[in-house]
Design a protein around this motif. Structure first.
Motif, mmCIF file in Angstrom:
data_model
loop_
_atom_site.group_PDB
_atom_site.id
_atom_site.type_symbol
_atom_site.label_atom_id
_atom_site.label_comp_id
_atom_site.label_asym_id
_atom_site.label_seq_id
_atom_site.Cartn_x
_atom_site.Cartn_y
_atom_site.Cartn_z
ATOM 1 N N ALA A 175 71.741 1.855 22.439
ATOM 2 C CA ALA A 175 72.145 0.323 22.420
ATOM 3 C C ALA A 175 71.455 0.519 24.314
ATOM 4 O O ALA A 175 70.293 1.259 24.793
ATOM 5 C CB ALA A 175 73.347 1.195 23.340
ATOM 6 N N GLU A 176 72.042 -0.500 25.361
ATOM 7 C CA GLU A 176 70.917 -0.923 26.156
ATOM 8 C C GLU A 176 71.438 0.047 27.408
ATOM 9 O O GLU A 176 72.341 0.580 27.904
ATOM 10 C CB GLU A 176 72.119 -2.573 26.618
ATOM 11 N N PRO A 177 70.038 0.490 27.332
ATOM 12 C CA PRO A 177 70.265 2.231 28.830
ATOM 13 C C PRO A 177 70.855 1.609 29.702
ATOM 14 O O PRO A 177 71.035 3.064 30.161
ATOM 15 C CB PRO A 177 69.038 2.397 28.886
ATOM 16 N N GLN A 178 70.506 0.358 30.415
ATOM 17 C CA GLN A 178 70.959 0.380 32.036
ATOM 18 C C GLN A 178 72.192 0.185 32.074
ATOM 19 O O GLN A 178 73.046 0.366 32.710
ATOM 20 C CB GLN A 178 69.911 -0.710 32.287
ATOM 21 N N ASP A 179 73.553 -0.151 30.698
ATOM 22 C CA ASP A 179 75.473 0.006 30.565
ATOM 23 C C ASP A 179 75.172 1.574 31.126
ATOM 24 O O ASP A 179 75.789 1.741 31.614
ATOM 25 C CB ASP A 179 75.645 -0.296 28.961
ATOM 26 N N GLN A 198 64.783 6.357 31.941
ATOM 27 C CA GLN A 198 65.486 5.435 33.001
ATOM 28 C C GLN A 198 66.826 6.286 33.412
ATOM 29 O O GLN A 198 66.809 5.986 34.650
ATOM 30 C CB GLN A 198 66.162 4.212 31.932
ATOM 31 N N TRP A 249 65.874 5.874 27.324
ATOM 32 C CA TRP A 249 67.184 5.849 28.199
ATOM 33 C C TRP A 249 67.069 6.868 28.753
ATOM 34 O O TRP A 249 68.117 6.663 30.035
ATOM 35 C CB TRP A 249 68.337 5.495 26.593
ATOM 36 N N TRP A 282 73.296 7.731 23.206
ATOM 37 C CA TRP A 282 73.628 6.456 23.002
ATOM 38 C C TRP A 282 73.261 5.153 22.615
ATOM 39 O O TRP A 282 72.396 4.760 22.198
ATOM 40 C CB TRP A 282 73.086 5.842 24.685
ATOM 41 N N ARG A 283 74.202 5.057 21.126
ATOM 42 C CA ARG A 283 73.962 4.946 20.287
ATOM 43 C C ARG A 283 75.181 3.899 19.961
ATOM 44 O O ARG A 283 76.587 4.730 20.286
ATOM 45 C CB ARG A 283 73.933 5.517 19.028
ATOM 46 N N ASP A 284 75.298 2.729 19.638
ATOM 47 C CA ASP A 284 76.382 2.097 18.873
ATOM 48 C C ASP A 284 76.688 2.272 16.931
ATOM 49 O O ASP A 284 76.422 3.112 16.658
ATOM 50 C CB ASP A 284 75.872 0.447 19.322
#
Length: 425
Positions: A255-259, A315, A312, A247-249
């Motif tokens: 990036a934000e893990p909750q997304d 989470q 991430w 999960w990388r931008d």
């Protein structure tokens, strides 16, 4: 238990993990008839006339399920050498590599693998040879050559595609040629320098077409995805598994893990983490790695720390999202016999118990690849795929003592057990 229970073979062990993620139970007996587990009971409840194989000090686990391997890759010290060997080897040489890697998987306690990078149908032929008994190896599921763009990740497997018509036609060919699943490279990857791991390779409509076409032929879809854009497209398209799921931008930063949690909650996609040598080398006290390999591992890590790298993923698990662990065996310094190291790595990276890590590499992995009704648990009615280990520690599996696949011992005391020719089918 009734003495008339039809059991051909009893295994008696001091400790048993059933593959569901629970703590181990002690002093258990597992009854096998033919290829199937038919009973699991306390040793105290065995019939008085039972013929048993006592395994003192042993721990029994389900046959391990490696959901992401590359049987034709040679585990070289870097990506360039692995790719060069792959591209310059003829069919006979690649077959030899694949057969060797299949045997190494068994020696490591792996009884089911899902191969994610065939070329010219070689893995499919190895799969069929194992199924008929002529080659020793785990049960193999093959994706055939992965779908990619003309210069995209793993285009050197021979399936670079341009446009919807080629995508649909390729999937139809794979299905006609006996593929067990479809692999699509929705992002670039580090093994293909001319690709970009931080951008999407296919448009959303193309990924949706691939999923729709594959599902119409009864084939699940695995998506290689190493950035936010490719993961979003894969999940929205309804892929069955997301491989790596980094999960990388677009700048390569986490990036934000909750997304990611919000994206995956309620989706049909399962995350397959690959804990390869590049992650195993970051475990404190890891052995068997050169100084260069350790340096490569640190260089590849976004934070330099294994636990922080996978915050991430923890989470996701906290949110109740299933996570599966594979090895990516075949890539740089990632051997097929060492899957237990990925299990151990999972206990560290995901801050979980050994029982939970075993579940991520047995029952959860089996469910993710469509084999959950056959393998991954020690329970009556399941295929007798079992691994006898020399005990365990709190975070690590013991050495493999015996491997049983479909009710037959195929590894004993670190050596393959070849059947007599008359036993082959």
């Amino acid at each position: 238990m009734s003495s008339t229970t039809p059991v051909e073979r009893w295994l008696c062990v001091e400790q048993l993990y059933d593959g569901t993620g629970t703590d181990p139970v002690r002093d258990r007996a597992v009854g096998i008839r033919g290829t199937e587990i038919v009973a699991v009971t306390s040793i105290e409840d065995l019939p008085s006339d039972a013929e048993v194989e006592h395994l003192p000090g042993a721990t029994l686990v389900p046959g391990l399920v490696d959901a992401h391997v590359h049987l034709l890759f040679s585990c070289d010290v870097d990506h360039e050498r692995t790719r060069h060997r792959f591209e310059t080897s003829d069919d006979a040489a690649l077959t030899a590599i694949g057969v060797r890697n299949a045997a190494e998987s068994l020696l490591g306690g792996v009884t089911t693998v899902r191969d994610c990078g065939d070329t010219r149908g070689i893995v499919g032929r190895i799969r069929d040879s194992v199924a008929t008994g002529w080659t020793l190896g785990p049960t193999i599921l093959t994706a055939g050559a992965p779908l990619t763009t003309p210069q995209g990740h793993l285009h050197w497997c021979g399936n670079g595609l341009a446009g919807p018509d080629q995508i649909a036609a390729s999937i139809e060919r794979l299905a006609d040629n006996g593929a067990d699943l479809v692999k699509i490279m929705t992002s670039g990857g580090t093994m293909t320098r001319e690709s970009d791991p931080l951008s999407a390779q296919f448009g959303d409509a193309e990924v949706e077409l691939a999923v729709r076409t594959a599902h119409a032929r009864g084939l699940p879809v695995a998506a290689h995805a190493q950035n936010v854009a490719s993961i979003r497209g894969a999940v929205h398209a309804g892929v069955d598994t997301i491989e790596h799921c980094l999960w990388r931008d677009g700048e390569g930063q986490p990036a934000e893990p909750q997304d990611l949690v919000r994206l995956l909650v309620g989706s049909s996609s399962t995350v397959v983490l690959t804990l390869a040598g590049i992650q195993r080398a970051l475990v404190d006290g890891a052995v068997g790695f050169s100084d260069q390999e350790r340096a490569d591992a640190v260089a590849a890590s976004p934070t330099g720390d294994l636990v922080r790298d996978f915050a991430w993923a923890r989470q996701l698990r906290e949110a109740g999202i299933a996570v599966v662990v594979g090895s990516d065996a075949g890539v740089r310094f990632t051997g097929f016999r060492d899957f237990a190291d990925s299990v151990h790595c999972a206990t560290v990276a995901l801050d979980c118990s050994l029982g939970e890590a075993i579940a991520m590499t047995t029952s959860l992995a089996a469910e993710a690849i469509g084999q959950g009704d056959r393998v991954g648990r020690i329970a009556p009615g399941m295929q007798a795929d079992l691994v006898v280990l020399d005990g365990t520690s709190e975070q690590r599996l013991g050495a493999v003592r015996q491997v049983i696949r479909s009710g037959r011992t195929v590894v004993r005391d670190g050596a393959l057990v070849m059947p007599r020719p008359t036993a082959l089918h």
